[in-house]
Design a protein around this motif. Structure first.
Motif, mmCIF file in Angstrom:
data_model
loop_
_atom_site.group_PDB
_atom_site.id
_atom_site.type_symbol
_atom_site.label_atom_id
_atom_site.label_comp_id
_atom_site.label_asym_id
_atom_site.label_seq_id
_atom_site.Cartn_x
_atom_site.Cartn_y
_atom_site.Cartn_z
ATOM 1 N N GLU A 1 24.420 30.463 -31.250
ATOM 2 C CA GLU A 1 24.768 29.134 -30.905
ATOM 3 C C GLU A 1 25.980 29.312 -30.481
ATOM 4 O OE1 GLU A 1 25.403 24.633 -32.501
ATOM 5 O OE2 GLU A 1 24.793 25.997 -33.747
ATOM 6 N N LEU A 2 26.398 29.080 -29.212
ATOM 7 C CA LEU A 2 28.036 28.687 -28.667
ATOM 8 C C LEU A 2 28.320 27.511 -28.808
ATOM 9 C CD1 LEU A 2 27.762 30.591 -25.093
ATOM 10 C CD2 LEU A 2 28.985 31.241 -27.239
ATOM 11 N N ILE A 3 29.441 27.342 -29.545
ATOM 12 C CA ILE A 3 29.828 25.931 -29.784
ATOM 13 C C ILE A 3 31.130 25.787 -29.213
ATOM 14 C CG2 ILE A 3 30.681 24.632 -31.826
ATOM 15 C CD1 ILE A 3 29.176 26.576 -33.599
ATOM 16 N N GLY A 4 31.346 24.712 -28.463
ATOM 17 C CA GLY A 4 32.597 24.416 -27.704
ATOM 18 C C GLY A 4 33.791 24.054 -28.528
ATOM 19 N N LEU A 5 34.949 24.632 -28.536
ATOM 20 C CA LEU A 5 35.928 24.264 -29.395
ATOM 21 C C LEU A 5 36.884 23.578 -28.797
ATOM 22 C CD1 LEU A 5 36.496 27.635 -31.164
ATOM 23 C CD2 LEU A 5 35.031 25.656 -32.039
ATOM 24 N N SER A 6 37.385 23.628 -27.585
ATOM 25 C CA SER A 6 38.369 22.904 -27.018
ATOM 26 C C SER A 6 37.988 22.668 -25.314
ATOM 27 C CB SER A 6 39.755 23.487 -27.181
ATOM 28 O OG SER A 6 39.836 25.060 -26.379
ATOM 29 N N GLU A 7 38.306 21.731 -24.823
ATOM 30 C CA GLU A 7 38.150 21.391 -23.466
ATOM 31 C C GLU A 7 39.543 21.050 -22.592
ATOM 32 O OE1 GLU A 7 35.662 18.118 -23.203
ATOM 33 O OE2 GLU A 7 34.026 19.013 -24.017
ATOM 34 N N LYS A 8 39.279 21.293 -21.388
ATOM 35 C CA LYS A 8 40.623 20.924 -20.513
ATOM 36 C C LYS A 8 39.964 20.352 -19.288
ATOM 37 C CE LYS A 8 44.736 22.766 -18.490
ATOM 38 N NZ LYS A 8 45.488 23.962 -18.165
ATOM 39 N N ASP A 9 40.448 19.203 -18.766
ATOM 40 C CA ASP A 9 39.812 18.541 -17.729
ATOM 41 C C ASP A 9 38.430 18.585 -17.695
ATOM 42 O OD1 ASP A 9 42.682 18.353 -16.761
ATOM 43 O OD2 ASP A 9 42.232 20.159 -15.740
ATOM 44 N N GLU A 10 37.673 18.302 -19.008
ATOM 45 C CA GLU A 10 36.239 17.881 -19.121
ATOM 46 C C GLU A 10 35.545 19.481 -18.899
ATOM 47 O OE1 GLU A 10 34.731 14.655 -17.060
ATOM 48 O OE2 GLU A 10 36.193 13.330 -18.000
ATOM 49 N N ILE A 11 36.278 20.396 -19.021
ATOM 50 C CA ILE A 11 35.567 21.788 -18.807
ATOM 51 C C ILE A 11 35.773 22.426 -20.199
ATOM 52 C CG2 ILE A 11 35.567 23.970 -17.817
ATOM 53 C CD1 ILE A 11 36.413 22.398 -15.248
ATOM 54 N N THR A 12 34.806 22.937 -20.926
ATOM 55 C CA THR A 12 35.089 23.696 -22.086
ATOM 56 C C THR A 12 35.793 25.138 -21.741
ATOM 57 O OG1 THR A 12 33.037 22.737 -23.042
ATOM 58 C CG2 THR A 12 34.078 24.647 -24.159
ATOM 59 N N ILE A 13 36.803 25.241 -22.476
ATOM 60 C CA ILE A 13 37.658 26.507 -22.518
ATOM 61 C C ILE A 13 37.640 27.669 -23.534
ATOM 62 C CG2 ILE A 13 39.179 25.514 -20.583
ATOM 63 C CD1 ILE A 13 41.221 25.277 -22.849
ATOM 64 N N GLU A 14 37.121 27.004 -24.565
ATOM 65 C CA GLU A 14 37.342 27.886 -25.708
ATOM 66 C C GLU A 14 36.024 27.681 -26.486
ATOM 67 O OE1 GLU A 14 40.012 29.181 -29.260
ATOM 68 O OE2 GLU A 14 40.399 27.441 -28.535
ATOM 69 N N TYR A 15 35.326 28.769 -26.761
ATOM 70 C CA TYR A 15 34.084 28.901 -27.648
ATOM 71 C C TYR A 15 34.024 29.469 -28.961
ATOM 72 C CZ TYR A 15 32.176 27.650 -22.928
ATOM 73 O OH TYR A 15 31.932 26.758 -21.744
ATOM 74 N N SER A 16 33.273 29.278 -29.910
ATOM 75 C CA SER A 16 32.834 29.941 -30.834
ATOM 76 C C SER A 16 31.647 30.514 -30.828
ATOM 77 C CB SER A 16 33.284 28.981 -32.077
ATOM 78 O OG SER A 16 32.648 29.553 -33.375
ATOM 79 N N VAL A 17 31.294 31.687 -31.534
ATOM 80 C CA VAL A 17 29.844 32.171 -31.620
ATOM 81 C C VAL A 17 29.291 32.307 -32.808
ATOM 82 C CG1 VAL A 17 28.668 34.371 -31.320
ATOM 83 C CG2 VAL A 17 30.471 33.736 -29.628
ATOM 84 N N ALA A 18 28.249 31.488 -33.239
ATOM 85 C CA ALA A 18 27.530 31.519 -34.438
ATOM 86 C C ALA A 18 26.187 32.260 -34.445
ATOM 87 C CB ALA A 18 27.347 29.976 -34.836
ATOM 88 N N ILE A 19 26.061 33.237 -35.317
ATOM 89 C CA ILE A 19 24.872 33.805 -35.254
ATOM 90 C C ILE A 19 24.308 33.949 -36.854
ATOM 91 C CG2 ILE A 19 23.752 36.271 -35.040
ATOM 92 C CD1 ILE A 19 25.663 36.684 -32.645
ATOM 93 N N ASN A 20 23.070 34.048 -37.390
ATOM 94 C CA ASN A 20 22.784 34.212 -38.535
ATOM 95 C C ASN A 20 21.473 34.989 -38.496
ATOM 96 O OD1 ASN A 20 20.191 32.731 -39.434
ATOM 97 N ND2 ASN A 20 21.642 30.995 -39.489
ATOM 98 N N ALA A 21 21.231 35.798 -39.408
ATOM 99 C CA ALA A 21 19.978 36.699 -39.530
ATOM 100 C C ALA A 21 19.508 36.606 -40.802
ATOM 101 C CB ALA A 21 20.335 38.147 -38.980
ATOM 102 N N ASP A 22 18.317 37.043 -41.137
ATOM 103 C CA ASP A 22 17.525 37.483 -42.167
ATOM 104 C C ASP A 22 17.191 38.844 -42.128
ATOM 105 O OD1 ASP A 22 17.889 34.763 -43.069
ATOM 106 O OD2 ASP A 22 15.750 34.172 -42.461
ATOM 107 N N PHE A 23 17.248 39.530 -43.513
ATOM 108 C CA PHE A 23 17.060 40.860 -43.594
ATOM 109 C C PHE A 23 16.063 41.169 -44.803
ATOM 110 C CE2 PHE A 23 20.840 40.427 -41.598
ATOM 111 C CZ PHE A 23 21.007 41.488 -40.392
ATOM 112 N N LYS A 24 15.335 42.152 -44.776
ATOM 113 C CA LYS A 24 14.485 42.801 -45.839
ATOM 114 C C LYS A 24 14.604 44.064 -45.970
ATOM 115 C CE LYS A 24 10.569 39.358 -44.840
ATOM 116 N NZ LYS A 24 9.110 39.377 -44.678
#
Length: 170
Positions: free
Chosen positions: A90-113
């Motif tokens: 997931e790319l999560i928008g963190l901040s905007e400037k002039d209604e344009i997202t300028i900073e993003y956060s990356v969220a990844i999760n996984a399962d392992f065996k």
């Protein structure tokens, strides 16, 4: 006339014992190669169930690097086998400037065996980066994609670090 300070040998010994006691009491331990629970591992398939391309390749690379850093050889014929599934990106928008997202956060999760030589299965679910991995958008698309790739690799490296740590220090 100049004087030279001398230290009392007892105070040096007491200081040394206090330092050892404090380091031992805060949970730090030194593990050697011989104390590893295993010395080689096979990395099987890493499935990517997200729409983000090449995450499985980046995670595989991060796992190989992390196992190597910890003195564990990745060997395709090892008795211990690790497989994984990347479930969420997931790319999560963190901040905007002039209604344009300028900073993003990356969220990844996984399962392992992890399957050992006896066929015993250990599942490790919902491993994700413990840190917020963010990046700032640039004005051109090429720069945005490059910084996104770097953030993805950092998040996957964090996942590999957590996974390897949980396998080594059970």
């Amino acid at each position: 006339m100049m004087t030279r300070e001398t230290r009392n040998p007892c105070s040096v010994i007491v200081s040394l014992f206090i330092m050892i006691f404090l380091l031992h009491g805060c949970g730090y331990s030194i593990y050697g190669y011989r104390s590893l629970p295993f010395t080689e591992i096979q990395i099987g398939s890493i499935l990517n169930k997200t729409l983000e391309p090449k995450l499985q390749d980046k995670l595989h690379k991060a796992l190989v690097e992390e196992f190597s850093k910890n003195g564990i050889t990745v060997n395709p014929s090892a008795k211990l086998k690790l497989t994984g599934v990347i479930n969420e990106f997931e790319l999560i928008g963190l901040s905007e400037k002039d209604e344009i997202t300028i900073e993003y956060s990356v969220a990844i999760n996984a399962d392992f065996k992890v399957i050992d030589e006896k066929g015993d299965l250990k599942e490790i679910r919902k491993i994700s980066s413990p840190f917020i991995v963010s990046f700032t958008a640039s004005k051109d698309l090429g720069g945005l994609m490059a910084t996104k790739d770097i953030a993805e690799e950092r998040a996957l490296s964090d996942i590999a670090t957590r996974l390897v740590g949980s396998l080594i220090y059970r």
